[in-house]
Design a protein around this motif. Sequence first.
Motif, PDB file in Angstrom:
ATOM      1  N   VAL A 133      19.028  55.310  52.442  1.00  0.00           N
ATOM      2  CA  VAL A 133      18.902  56.134  53.455  1.00  0.00           C
ATOM      3  C   VAL A 133      20.528  55.732  53.919  1.00  0.00           C
ATOM      4  CG1 VAL A 133      16.879  55.425  54.536  1.00  0.00           C
ATOM      5  CG2 VAL A 133      18.928  54.294  54.769  1.00  0.00           C
ATOM      6  N   GLY A 134      20.584  57.373  54.386  1.00  0.00           N
ATOM      7  CA  GLY A 134      21.342  57.277  55.601  1.00  0.00           C
ATOM      8  C   GLY A 134      21.938  56.138  56.136  1.00  0.00           C
ATOM      9  N   ASP A 135      21.580  55.987  56.991  1.00  0.00           N
ATOM     10  CA  ASP A 135      22.127  55.090  58.152  1.00  0.00           C
ATOM     11  C   ASP A 135      20.493  54.505  57.809  1.00  0.00           C
ATOM     12  OD1 ASP A 135      21.790  54.638  60.599  1.00  0.00           O
ATOM     13  OD2 ASP A 135      23.218  55.635  61.463  1.00  0.00           O
ATOM     14  N   ALA A 136      20.985  52.711  58.346  1.00  0.00           N
ATOM     15  CA  ALA A 136      20.010  51.693  58.148  1.00  0.00           C
ATOM     16  C   ALA A 136      19.163  52.017  59.269  1.00  0.00           C
ATOM     17  CB  ALA A 136      20.436  50.548  58.417  1.00  0.00           C
ATOM     18  N   ASP A 137      19.855  51.846  60.599  1.00  0.00           N
ATOM     19  CA  ASP A 137      19.521  51.791  61.977  1.00  0.00           C
ATOM     20  C   ASP A 137      18.898  52.614  62.954  1.00  0.00           C
ATOM     21  OD1 ASP A 137      21.076  48.859  62.870  1.00  0.00           O
ATOM     22  OD2 ASP A 137      22.802  50.042  61.418  1.00  0.00           O
ATOM     23  N   ALA A 138      19.222  53.877  62.221  1.00  0.00           N
ATOM     24  CA  ALA A 138      18.569  55.208  62.296  1.00  0.00           C
ATOM     25  C   ALA A 138      17.458  55.811  61.484  1.00  0.00           C
ATOM     26  CB  ALA A 138      19.754  56.232  62.393  1.00  0.00           C
ATOM     27  N   SER A 139      17.490  54.944  60.718  1.00  0.00           N
ATOM     28  CA  SER A 139      15.927  54.772  60.015  1.00  0.00           C
ATOM     29  C   SER A 139      14.921  53.912  60.424  1.00  0.00           C
ATOM     30  CB  SER A 139      16.076  54.887  58.465  1.00  0.00           C
ATOM     31  OG  SER A 139      17.261  56.309  58.060  1.00  0.00           O
ATOM     32  N   ALA A 176       1.658  48.137  54.800  1.00  0.00           N
ATOM     33  CA  ALA A 176       2.717  47.853  53.198  1.00  0.00           C
ATOM     34  C   ALA A 176       4.116  48.202  53.351  1.00  0.00           C
ATOM     35  CB  ALA A 176       2.199  49.804  52.524  1.00  0.00           C
ATOM     36  N   MET A 177       4.252  47.389  53.062  1.00  0.00           N
ATOM     37  CA  MET A 177       6.004  46.590  52.365  1.00  0.00           C
ATOM     38  C   MET A 177       7.158  47.342  51.985  1.00  0.00           C
ATOM     39  SD  MET A 177       7.865  42.545  52.799  1.00  0.00           S
ATOM     40  CE  MET A 177       7.042  41.956  54.159  1.00  0.00           C
ATOM     41  N   PHE A 178       7.947  47.829  53.019  1.00  0.00           N
ATOM     42  CA  PHE A 178       9.205  48.055  51.441  1.00  0.00           C
ATOM     43  C   PHE A 178      10.910  48.420  52.539  1.00  0.00           C
ATOM     44  CE2 PHE A 178       8.321  50.911  55.379  1.00  0.00           C
ATOM     45  CZ  PHE A 178       9.801  51.713  55.754  1.00  0.00           C
ATOM     46  N   LYS A 179      11.473  48.125  51.362  1.00  0.00           N
ATOM     47  CA  LYS A 179      12.939  48.408  52.015  1.00  0.00           C
ATOM     48  C   LYS A 179      13.957  49.269  52.030  1.00  0.00           C
ATOM     49  CE  LYS A 179      13.107  43.081  49.836  1.00  0.00           C
ATOM     50  NZ  LYS A 179      13.405  42.469  50.989  1.00  0.00           N
ATOM     51  N   ILE A 180      14.720  49.096  52.815  1.00  0.00           N
ATOM     52  CA  ILE A 180      15.163  50.205  52.651  1.00  0.00           C
ATOM     53  C   ILE A 180      17.226  49.949  52.755  1.00  0.00           C
ATOM     54  CG2 ILE A 180      14.469  51.684  54.255  1.00  0.00           C
ATOM     55  CD1 ILE A 180      16.842  50.800  56.613  1.00  0.00           C
ATOM     56  N   VAL A 181      18.151  50.354  51.815  1.00  0.00           N
ATOM     57  CA  VAL A 181      18.951  50.774  52.128  1.00  0.00           C
ATOM     58  C   VAL A 181      19.904  51.534  52.091  1.00  0.00           C
ATOM     59  CG1 VAL A 181      19.635  51.084  49.579  1.00  0.00           C
ATOM     60  CG2 VAL A 181      21.319  49.214  50.467  1.00  0.00           C
ATOM     61  N   GLY A 199      15.911  42.040  59.152  1.00  0.00           N
ATOM     62  CA  GLY A 199      17.002  42.485  58.830  1.00  0.00           C
ATOM     63  C   GLY A 199      17.647  43.414  60.123  1.00  0.00           C
ATOM     64  N   PRO A 200      17.946  44.235  60.246  1.00  0.00           N
ATOM     65  CA  PRO A 200      19.110  43.995  59.652  1.00  0.00           C
ATOM     66  C   PRO A 200      20.355  43.149  58.930  1.00  0.00           C
ATOM     67  CG  PRO A 200      19.996  46.483  61.194  1.00  0.00           C
ATOM     68  CD  PRO A 200      19.043  45.826  61.476  1.00  0.00           C
ATOM     69  N   ASP A 201      20.877  43.957  58.155  1.00  0.00           N
ATOM     70  CA  ASP A 201      21.833  43.065  56.749  1.00  0.00           C
ATOM     71  C   ASP A 201      22.847  43.646  55.919  1.00  0.00           C
ATOM     72  OD1 ASP A 201      20.573  40.110  58.063  1.00  0.00           O
ATOM     73  OD2 ASP A 201      18.837  40.880  57.178  1.00  0.00           O
ATOM     74  N   ASP A 202      24.045  43.330  57.610  1.00  0.00           N
ATOM     75  CA  ASP A 202      24.916  43.703  56.178  1.00  0.00           C
ATOM     76  C   ASP A 202      25.587  43.083  54.826  1.00  0.00           C
ATOM     77  OD1 ASP A 202      25.780  45.841  57.607  1.00  0.00           O
ATOM     78  OD2 ASP A 202      26.749  44.732  59.307  1.00  0.00           O
ATOM     79  N   THR A 203      25.254  44.051  53.600  1.00  0.00           N
ATOM     80  CA  THR A 203      25.790  42.753  51.960  1.00  0.00           C
ATOM     81  C   THR A 203      26.615  43.469  51.523  1.00  0.00           C
ATOM     82  OG1 THR A 203      24.484  43.848  50.661  1.00  0.00           O
ATOM     83  CG2 THR A 203      23.079  42.922  53.160  1.00  0.00           C
ATOM     84  N   PRO A 204      26.877  42.107  50.328  1.00  0.00           N
ATOM     85  CA  PRO A 204      28.139  43.424  49.603  1.00  0.00           C
ATOM     86  C   PRO A 204      27.764  44.381  49.095  1.00  0.00           C
ATOM     87  CG  PRO A 204      28.130  41.061  49.286  1.00  0.00           C
ATOM     88  CD  PRO A 204      26.528  41.562  50.241  1.00  0.00           C
ATOM     89  N   PHE A 205      26.187  45.023  48.757  1.00  0.00           N
ATOM     90  CA  PHE A 205      25.225  46.218  48.433  1.00  0.00           C
ATOM     91  C   PHE A 205      25.048  46.752  49.354  1.00  0.00           C
ATOM     92  CE2 PHE A 205      24.230  42.414  45.964  1.00  0.00           C
ATOM     93  CZ  PHE A 205      25.126  42.593  44.583  1.00  0.00           C
ATOM     94  N   GLY A 206      25.167  47.291  50.325  1.00  0.00           N
ATOM     95  CA  GLY A 206      25.028  48.347  51.683  1.00  0.00           C
ATOM     96  C   GLY A 206      24.610  47.244  52.374  1.00  0.00           C
ATOM     97  N   LEU A 254      21.014  46.819  54.724  1.00  0.00           N
ATOM     98  CA  LEU A 254      19.335  45.807  54.620  1.00  0.00           C
ATOM     99  C   LEU A 254      18.574  45.833  55.183  1.00  0.00           C
ATOM    100  CD1 LEU A 254      20.302  43.646  51.208  1.00  0.00           C
ATOM    101  CD2 LEU A 254      19.662  46.449  51.202  1.00  0.00           C
ATOM    102  N   ALA A 255      16.871  46.361  54.654  1.00  0.00           N
ATOM    103  CA  ALA A 255      16.291  46.052  56.274  1.00  0.00           C
ATOM    104  C   ALA A 255      15.063  46.426  55.445  1.00  0.00           C
ATOM    105  CB  ALA A 255      16.607  47.099  57.126  1.00  0.00           C
TER     106      ALA A 255
END
Length: 263
Positions: free
Chosen positions: A211-217, A249-254, A231-238, A240-241
């Motif tokens: 996603v472009g913006d985790a918080d907006a998503s 149904a569970m899913f993650k965004i980055v 989350g959301p959490d800031d990690t070295p990979f982006g 995440l939430a």
Amino acid sequence: MPTPDITPGAPCWIDLMTSNTDTAKQFYGDLFGWEFQTGDEEKYGGYITANKNGKMVAGIMQKQADQAAMPDMWSTYLRTDDAAATAAAVTANGGQVYVEPMDVPEQGHMAIFGDVSGAAIGAWQPREMRGYELVAENGAPAWHELHTKDYDAAVKFYQEVFGWDTDVMSDTAEFRYTTLGAGEDAKAGIVDASGYLPAEVPSNWQVYFAVGDADASIEKAVSMGGALVDGPDDTPFGRLATLTDPTGAMFKIVADTGQAAQG
């Protein structure tokens, strides 16, 4: 972005088994900008294909009556050149065959297995349908991750059954993580989840969407009946939430924050 080059053993497709396809289409269509096509009922059971910018990114299928007790869930499929041989390897390496390799007319062969740690994983032997056509762009799958309660056995299983060439990213008591491929070429991960998965939750694969913006998503997902799990959490990979859609149904965004770790 060109169609991804999907090698044998790598993730090639995802789909959602849901109790309400109309709700799923509304939710993911609004959240990720997907458009949908419904397949022939007789040939494909009304299987729904999701597209982003005209490229296939995922599938959606209606849960059947005999699946009512199962949770709505996303599944990852790994590419195989021989589904029958993979099924034999699954059994030989301590896994289970949940759905025997079956022909999907003109498209390919699919199967569903249980790995040695009990996580469900799909396999896809392509013909006309090669797999998803867009990755790591907004609204497309970005990463696939196995959260396993039997880390060592799971790593060996994917090496033996799917031919994974693995790389150990971290091997501390707090964080054990192995990837398919290394660094920027990595295509999936296995994490030791024995310390945090509850007893009633089995080992499982999880799908990340870019996603472009985790918080907006997150805000949008929650406004449409989804829920924020972590989350959301800031990690070295982006950033995440973890979320659930309106049927659970569970899913993650980055979201790429420009701080991606270099391999």
